[in-house]
Scaffold this active site. Structure first.
Site, PDB file in Angstrom:
ATOM      1  N   LYS A  40       0.914  -1.180   0.056  1.00 30.72           N
ATOM      2  CA  LYS A  40       0.018   0.001   0.075  1.00 30.72           C
ATOM      3  C   LYS A  40       0.978   1.420  -0.060  1.00 30.72           C
ATOM      4  CE  LYS A  40      -4.280   1.872   2.189  1.00 30.72           C
ATOM      5  NZ  LYS A  40      -4.787   2.178   0.917  1.00 30.72           N
ATOM      6  N   GLY A  45       6.688   0.925   5.796  1.00 32.57           N
ATOM      7  CA  GLY A  45       7.501  -0.117   5.011  1.00 32.57           C
ATOM      8  C   GLY A  45       7.511   0.417   3.540  1.00 32.57           C
ATOM      9  N   CYS A  46       6.408   0.482   2.971  1.00 28.49           N
ATOM     10  CA  CYS A  46       6.515   0.595   1.473  1.00 28.49           C
ATOM     11  C   CYS A  46       6.905   2.013   1.155  1.00 28.49           C
ATOM     12  CB  CYS A  46       4.823   0.784   1.172  1.00 28.49           C
ATOM     13  SG  CYS A  46       4.155  -0.931   1.398  1.00 28.49           S
ATOM     14  N   THR A  47       6.824   3.096   1.972  1.00 31.45           N
ATOM     15  CA  THR A  47       7.601   4.270   1.940  1.00 31.45           C
ATOM     16  C   THR A  47       9.066   4.176   1.915  1.00 31.45           C
ATOM     17  OG1 THR A  47       5.444   5.634   2.696  1.00 31.45           O
ATOM     18  CG2 THR A  47       7.715   6.566   2.636  1.00 31.45           C
ATOM     19  N   ALA A  50      10.149   2.258  -1.252  1.00 37.86           N
ATOM     20  CA  ALA A  50       9.963   3.351  -2.468  1.00 37.86           C
ATOM     21  C   ALA A  50      11.117   4.215  -2.487  1.00 37.86           C
ATOM     22  CB  ALA A  50       8.884   4.085  -2.616  1.00 37.86           C
TER      23      ALA A  50
END
Length: 155
Positions: A40, A45-47, A50
Site C-alpha cells: 500500500k 514499510g512501503c514508503t 520506495a
C-alpha cells in the site's frame, strides 16, 4: 497456476501508471526490469522501500535496469505518493489484481488472528530476455534495494 521460479518467462503486464499512460513489460523489452510488489502507498514499510529504490535509481539506470513498483492502489494514490516523497520510480496500478495473481503475490495473510487477502512484498528481477533471473519473497525492507542492485550489477 504453478508458482513462478527463476528461469521462467516473466508474465506479461500492461497497466496504468503514475502520471498517466501505461507501463508494459513488452515496452521494456531488452532492458533489465526490477518489478517489486508492495502492499500500500504511503505506509511505513512501503514508503521506506520506495525511497530506497529512488535513492539508487541512478545506479539502476547505469546498470541498464528500470524499477517498477506495483500495488493494487489506484493511479491517483500513486501520484500523491510520488509527489509527497519525491519518488523517482515507476508505480503501476493493478486494481483488478490480475498481475499480482499472475506473479503469485496476492496471498492470504493474517494479522491479529484475522485473515485477509493482501500483497506479499516480493521482488522479481527480469533479465533483458524477459526471463526471471531472481526472486525475493517475503521481503524485509532494510537493505533490500541495495541487494537487488547488486543482483542487477551481477547480470
Amino acid at each position: 497456476m504453478s508458482e513462478l521460479v527463476e528461469g521462467m518467462t516473466a508474465p506479461q503486464f500492461d497497466l496504468p501508471r503514475d502520471g498517466g499512460g501505461n507501463v508494459s513489460l513488452a515496452d521494456l523489452a531488452g532492458k533489465i526490469v526490477v518489478l517489486y510488489f508492495y502492499p500500500k502507498d504511503d505506509t511505513s514499510g512501503c514508503t521506506v522501500e520506495a525511497i530506497d529504490f529512488t535513492a539508487l535509481s541512478a545506479d539502476f539506470a547505469k546498470a541498464g535496469a528500470v524499477v517498477v513498483g506495483m500495488s493494487p492502489d489506484p493511479v491517483k494514490a500513486h501520484d500523491k505518493f510520488i509527489a509527497k516523497h519525491e519518488l523517482g520510480i515507476i508505480l503501476a496500478s493493478d486494481e483488478d489484481k490480475s498481475v499480482l495473481e499472475a506473479y503469485g503475490v496476492w496471498k492470504e495473510k493474517s494479522m491479529y488472528g484475522r485473515k485477509y487477502m493482501g500483497v506479499e512484498r516480493s521482488t522479481f528481477l527480469i533479465d533483458a530476455d524477459g526471463k526471471i533471473a531472481r526472486i525475493w519473497r517475503k521481503v524485509k525492507v532494510a537493505e533490500h534495494a541495495r541487494q537487488v542492485l547488486e543482483a542487477v550489477q551481477a547480470l
